[in-house]
Structure formats: C-alpha cells, structure tokens
Design an enzyme around this catalytic site. Structure first.
Site, PDB file in Angstrom:
ATOM      1  N   ILE A 195     -12.907  -4.826   8.512  1.00  0.00           N
ATOM      2  CA  ILE A 195     -11.573  -2.775   8.358  1.00  0.00           C
ATOM      3  C   ILE A 195     -12.174  -2.334   7.138  1.00  0.00           C
ATOM      4  CG2 ILE A 195      -9.439  -4.833   9.083  1.00  0.00           C
ATOM      5  CD1 ILE A 195      -9.133  -5.182   6.379  1.00  0.00           C
ATOM      6  N   TYR A 233       1.215  -0.975   0.186  1.00  0.00           N
ATOM      7  CA  TYR A 233       0.478   0.003   0.210  1.00  0.00           C
ATOM      8  C   TYR A 233       0.753   1.191  -0.093  1.00  0.00           C
ATOM      9  CZ  TYR A 233      -3.404  -3.524   1.485  1.00  0.00           C
ATOM     10  OH  TYR A 233      -5.120  -4.410   1.372  1.00  0.00           O
ATOM     11  N   SER A 238     -19.190   6.981  12.516  1.00  0.00           N
ATOM     12  CA  SER A 238     -20.519   6.073  11.664  1.00  0.00           C
ATOM     13  C   SER A 238     -20.092   5.060  11.276  1.00  0.00           C
ATOM     14  CB  SER A 238     -21.215   7.008  10.463  1.00  0.00           C
ATOM     15  OG  SER A 238     -20.749   6.652   9.570  1.00  0.00           O
ATOM     16  N   ASN A 239     -19.136   4.330  10.412  1.00  0.00           N
ATOM     17  CA  ASN A 239     -18.562   2.743  10.755  1.00  0.00           C
ATOM     18  C   ASN A 239     -18.055   2.355  12.138  1.00  0.00           C
ATOM     19  OD1 ASN A 239     -18.930   3.410   7.764  1.00  0.00           O
ATOM     20  ND2 ASN A 239     -16.762   3.768   7.100  1.00  0.00           N
ATOM     21  N   LYS A 271     -13.225   0.991   4.921  1.00  0.00           N
ATOM     22  CA  LYS A 271     -12.144   2.367   4.793  1.00  0.00           C
ATOM     23  C   LYS A 271     -12.506   3.080   4.193  1.00  0.00           C
ATOM     24  CE  LYS A 271      -9.831   5.246   0.864  1.00  0.00           C
ATOM     25  NZ  LYS A 271     -11.398   5.693   0.282  1.00  0.00           N
ATOM     26  N   SER A 272     -12.042   4.325   5.163  1.00  0.00           N
ATOM     27  CA  SER A 272     -13.490   6.224   4.878  1.00  0.00           C
ATOM     28  C   SER A 272     -11.681   6.881   4.801  1.00  0.00           C
ATOM     29  CB  SER A 272     -13.982   6.137   5.190  1.00  0.00           C
ATOM     30  OG  SER A 272     -15.242   7.124   5.079  1.00  0.00           O
ATOM     31  N   ARG A 302     -17.730   9.333   8.211  1.00  0.00           N
ATOM     32  CA  ARG A 302     -18.174   8.474   7.808  1.00  0.00           C
ATOM     33  C   ARG A 302     -17.026   7.054   8.701  1.00  0.00           C
ATOM     34  NH1 ARG A 302     -17.876   7.591   0.758  1.00  0.00           N
ATOM     35  NH2 ARG A 302     -20.294   8.226   1.091  1.00  0.00           N
TER      36      ARG A 302
HETATM   37  N1  LIG Z   1      -5.717  -8.492   1.436  1.00  0.00           N
HETATM   38  C1  LIG Z   1      -6.277  -8.428   0.757  1.00  0.00           C
HETATM   39  O1  LIG Z   1      -5.996  -8.524  -0.540  1.00  0.00           O
HETATM   40  C2  LIG Z   1      -7.285  -6.909   0.229  1.00  0.00           C
HETATM   41  C3  LIG Z   1      -7.672  -6.246  -0.725  1.00  0.00           C
HETATM   42  C4  LIG Z   1      -8.259  -5.665  -0.704  1.00  0.00           C
HETATM   43  C5  LIG Z   1      -8.451  -5.284   0.375  1.00  0.00           C
HETATM   44  N2  LIG Z   1      -8.246  -5.081   2.136  1.00  0.00           N
HETATM   45  C6  LIG Z   1      -8.408  -4.525   3.196  1.00  0.00           C
HETATM   46  O2  LIG Z   1      -9.894  -4.269   2.929  1.00  0.00           O
HETATM   47  C7  LIG Z   1      -9.692  -2.770   3.832  1.00  0.00           C
HETATM   48  C8  LIG Z   1     -11.063  -2.673   3.258  1.00  0.00           C
HETATM   49  O3  LIG Z   1     -11.769  -2.529   1.844  1.00  0.00           O
HETATM   50  P1  LIG Z   1     -11.676  -1.897   1.008  1.00  0.00           P
HETATM   51  O4  LIG Z   1     -11.210  -0.280   0.270  1.00  0.00           O
HETATM   52  O5  LIG Z   1     -11.449  -2.451  -0.417  1.00  0.00           O
HETATM   53  O6  LIG Z   1     -12.913  -0.977   0.809  1.00  0.00           O
HETATM   54  P2  LIG Z   1     -14.582  -1.179   1.579  1.00  0.00           P
HETATM   55  O7  LIG Z   1     -13.496  -0.550   2.818  1.00  0.00           O
HETATM   56  O8  LIG Z   1     -14.979  -2.005   1.747  1.00  0.00           O
HETATM   57  O9  LIG Z   1     -15.130  -0.043   1.091  1.00  0.00           O
HETATM   58  C9  LIG Z   1     -14.503   1.047   0.925  1.00  0.00           C
HETATM   59  C10 LIG Z   1     -14.950   2.283  -0.079  1.00  0.00           C
HETATM   60  O10 LIG Z   1     -16.094   2.672   0.669  1.00  0.00           O
HETATM   61  C11 LIG Z   1     -16.691   3.582   0.430  1.00  0.00           C
HETATM   62  N3  LIG Z   1     -17.281   3.579   2.572  1.00  0.00           N
HETATM   63  C12 LIG Z   1     -16.574   3.974   3.383  1.00  0.00           C
HETATM   64  N4  LIG Z   1     -17.484   3.805   4.385  1.00  0.00           N
HETATM   65  C13 LIG Z   1     -18.312   4.437   4.347  1.00  0.00           C
HETATM   66  C14 LIG Z   1     -20.070   4.711   3.922  1.00  0.00           C
HETATM   67  N5  LIG Z   1     -20.615   4.747   5.765  1.00  0.00           N
HETATM   68  N6  LIG Z   1     -20.845   4.979   3.243  1.00  0.00           N
HETATM   69  C15 LIG Z   1     -20.930   4.446   1.932  1.00  0.00           C
HETATM   70  N7  LIG Z   1     -19.477   4.404   1.787  1.00  0.00           N
HETATM   71  C16 LIG Z   1     -18.665   4.808   2.410  1.00  0.00           C
HETATM   72  C17 LIG Z   1     -15.351   4.480   0.679  1.00  0.00           C
HETATM   73  O11 LIG Z   1     -15.269   6.031   0.206  1.00  0.00           O
HETATM   74  P3  LIG Z   1     -14.968   7.622   1.209  1.00  0.00           P
HETATM   75  O12 LIG Z   1     -12.835   6.894   0.963  1.00  0.00           O
HETATM   76  O13 LIG Z   1     -14.960   8.128   0.369  1.00  0.00           O
HETATM   77  O14 LIG Z   1     -15.101   7.561   1.981  1.00  0.00           O
HETATM   78  C18 LIG Z   1     -14.871   3.347  -0.024  1.00  0.00           C
HETATM   79  O15 LIG Z   1     -14.997   3.956  -1.872  1.00  0.00           O
HETATM   80  C19 LIG Z   1      -8.699  -1.927   2.537  1.00  0.00           C
HETATM   81  O16 LIG Z   1      -8.680  -0.287   2.702  1.00  0.00           O
HETATM   82  C20 LIG Z   1      -7.524  -2.585   3.362  1.00  0.00           C
HETATM   83  O17 LIG Z   1      -6.583  -2.196   4.394  1.00  0.00           O
HETATM   84  C21 LIG Z   1      -6.890  -5.978   1.978  1.00  0.00           C
END
Ligand SMILES: NC(=O)c1ccc[n+]([C@@H]2O[C@H](COP(=O)([O-])OP(=O)(O)OC[C@H]3O[C@@H](n4cnc5c(N)ncnc54)[C@H](OP(=O)(O)O)[C@@H]3O)[C@@H](O)[C@H]2O)c1
Length: 261
Positions: free
Chosen positions: A227, A55, A238-239, A229-230, A235
């Site tokens: 986990i 990352y 609230s998460n 991400k925002s 957010r």
């Molecule tokens: N091990 C792996 O291969 C792998 C792969 C992918 C991810 N990960 C880990 O998992 C974490 C989470 O996965 P992810 O980042 O792919 O996706 P996620 O957390 O499911 O989704 C993040 C998205 O949702 C939005 N969001 C966040 N809170 C929200 C809310 N309350 N309402 C509406 N939209 C919201 C964010 O936008 P904003 O930022 O604009 O709020 C962002 O666009 C990653 O950050 C990483 O640490 C691991």
C-alpha cells in the site's frame, strides 16, 4: 523475465472477498492532499485504499470516493481502530463509517495489539457479524498473538498488516502467515532505504523500471499486499504500473538476501 502484456491487476482471496494487491496508503495525507491523492489514485486505476481512524483523513477519503463516480463495491476500503479504543469498538467503527460515508468497510484492522488481544478479536467478530465490515484483521501482530486468536476462536484474521520491505524480509513470518491462512500486507515499503539499495537499483536499471516499481513487484512475487503512499500523481501512476513485468526467481532471491547482511 519477459513482459506480461495482458496482465491486469490481480487480487488475492481473503476469507471473505478479495483484496487488490496494490492499494493507496494514506498515512500523513490530510485535508486537500488526502482528497487529491485519492481522486488521482482512483482515476489511475487503484481500487484499494488504506486508512485508519488515527489518520484523521477518513472524511476526505470518503469525499474522494463519492466524487469518483465509482460504485462502492468497486473500491476495497480498509480502516483501523486504535488499540485503546476497543472499549468503544462499535462507536469507533460507526464513526469511521460515517466519516467515510459508507455503510460498511471491506476490511477493519486492529491498528496494533491491545492488551487483551482475544477480547478485541471477539468484539471485532461481533461487529463483522452485524455487517459493519466484510472482513476483519490485525496490524502489527506477532505470530504468537495470531496463534492466540486462532486458539481462542478458531478464526484467523483475514490480514496482518506489518512493516515489510526488503530489509524486513522474514521467510518464517511469511510461512507462518501462509500456514494459518493470514494474508500479509506490507506497509512502509520504501522507508528502509530500499530505493537506494544497489541490488534494487541494478535490477531496476536492467529491467528499465524504477527502484520503487522493483520493490513493489517484489511484494507481488511474494503474494504480499502493498500500500504505497504518495502525494505526487506521477509517482502514484508509476507505483501502480507494476502488473506488466515480473522478477525472476534469482532477482527475488537477491532482494530477499538484503535482510540478512
Ligand atoms: N498499520 C500500521 O501501523 C501502518 C504504519 C505505517 C504505514 N501504514 C500504511 O501503509 C502506508 C504506506 O506506508 P508509509 O506511508 O509509511 O510509507 P511508503 O509508502 O513506503 O513511503 C512513502 C514515502 O515514499 C515516497 N514515495 C512514494 N512513491 C515513491 C516513488 N515512486 N519514488 C520515490 N519515493 C516515493 C513518498 O513521498 P511523496 O508522498 O512525496 O511522493 C513518501 O515519502 C501508509 O500510508 C499507511 O496507509 C500502516
């Protein structure tokens, strides 16, 4: 179901230590946005941060952690090693520790399966035994790859971090993890359209919660660590505000069923 007014954030036991059920995801947070998200999250009450060497934000996360005033032992830190870096596993982990500004992490994951999963697992066990990480685990591993690690070493990974959202719900996978002592950690909870699912939106409306809170609470009801991400403070807040309500068994089952349509 009713409110649980005094319920604080709980955690789940790992083979070593405990992992908070909700952590901050940091993929795609770089530079000042990574620093700001970590700073805000720790201020809100998060005590678990997920990063990875890939990352390229470990230094900003380390800076956010140092500036928070929290002790190292108060925050659960996860980082990951890319599959192709196992030839240099020690220097990769030492590079992560140096960027993060810590002596050890709480959890070190194989980011995805390398060709030699058992060799990689043995290397991880050695570095854990040298004190560079408290616990070791994997990510994106199949149940049969996990079985291979256990057959070869007798030791299951503490965690398997996999994509997990209502549309990914897979009861046999959940049961396999539980039966071999692996904690499931879900990523990309919001990325499969769950926030727009009428079932999720309807439950959220009836509970006076947001769809995101319902999805996160659904993970908690299944003992799946999550986990989100925002990059927005409101957010992030609230998460994290998901410890004072529950979903009923019927609500959980209706969300589970979204995977089987
Ligand atoms: N091990 C792996 O291969 C792998 C792969 C992918 C991810 N990960 C880990 O998992 C974490 C989470 O996965 P992810 O980042 O792919 O996706 P996620 O957390 O499911 O989704 C993040 C998205 O949702 C939005 N969001 C966040 N809170 C929200 C809310 N309350 N309402 C509406 N939209 C919201 C964010 O936008 P904003 O930022 O604009 O709020 C962002 O666009 C990653 O950050 C990483 O640490 C691991």
């Amino acid at each position: 179901m009713g409110k649980l007014p005094n319920m604080t954030q709980t955690d789940i036991a790992l083979s070593v230590g405990r992992i908070p059920r909700v952590g901050l995801g940091t993929w795609q947070l770089r530079g000042s946005s990574a620093y700001e998200a970590v700073t805000a999250a720790l201020d809100i009450g998060y005590r678990h941060i997920d990063t990875a060497a890939m990352y390229r934000n470990e230094a900003e996360i380390g800076r956010g952690l140092a500036d928070s005033g929290l002790g190292r032992e108060q925050v659960f830190l996860t980082t990951k090693i890319q599959a192709e870096r196992f030839a240099d596993a020690r220097s990769t982990l030492e590079g992560s520790l140096s960027a993060l500004g810590v002596d050890s992490v709480d959890l070190w994951l194989a980011h995805w399966p390398p060709s030699d999963v058992v060799g990689a697992w043995q290397a991880m066990r050695g570095l854990r035994d040298n004190g560079l990480t408290r616990a070791i685990g994997v990510s994106n591993f199949s149940p049969s790859q996990i079985d291979q690690l256990i057959a070869a070493t007798g030791e299951p990974p503490a965690v398997n971090q996999i994509r997990w959202s209502p549309s990914d719900f897979d009861r046999p996978r959940l049961e396999h993890s539980r039966s071999v002592g692996v904690v499931l950690e879900g990523y990309s909870a919001f990325k499969s359209g769950a926030l727009r699912e009428p079932v999720v939106v309807g439950i959220a409306r009836s509970l006076g919660r947001t769809p995101a809170q319902v999805v996160l609470r659904w993970h908690i009801e299944h003992d799946v660590v999550v986990i989100p991400k925002s990059s927005h403070r409101e957010r992030l807040a609230s998460n994290f505000d998901v410890f004072d309500f529950r979903l009923s068994p019927d609500e959980v089952a209706r969300i589970d069923a979204l995977a089987h349509r």
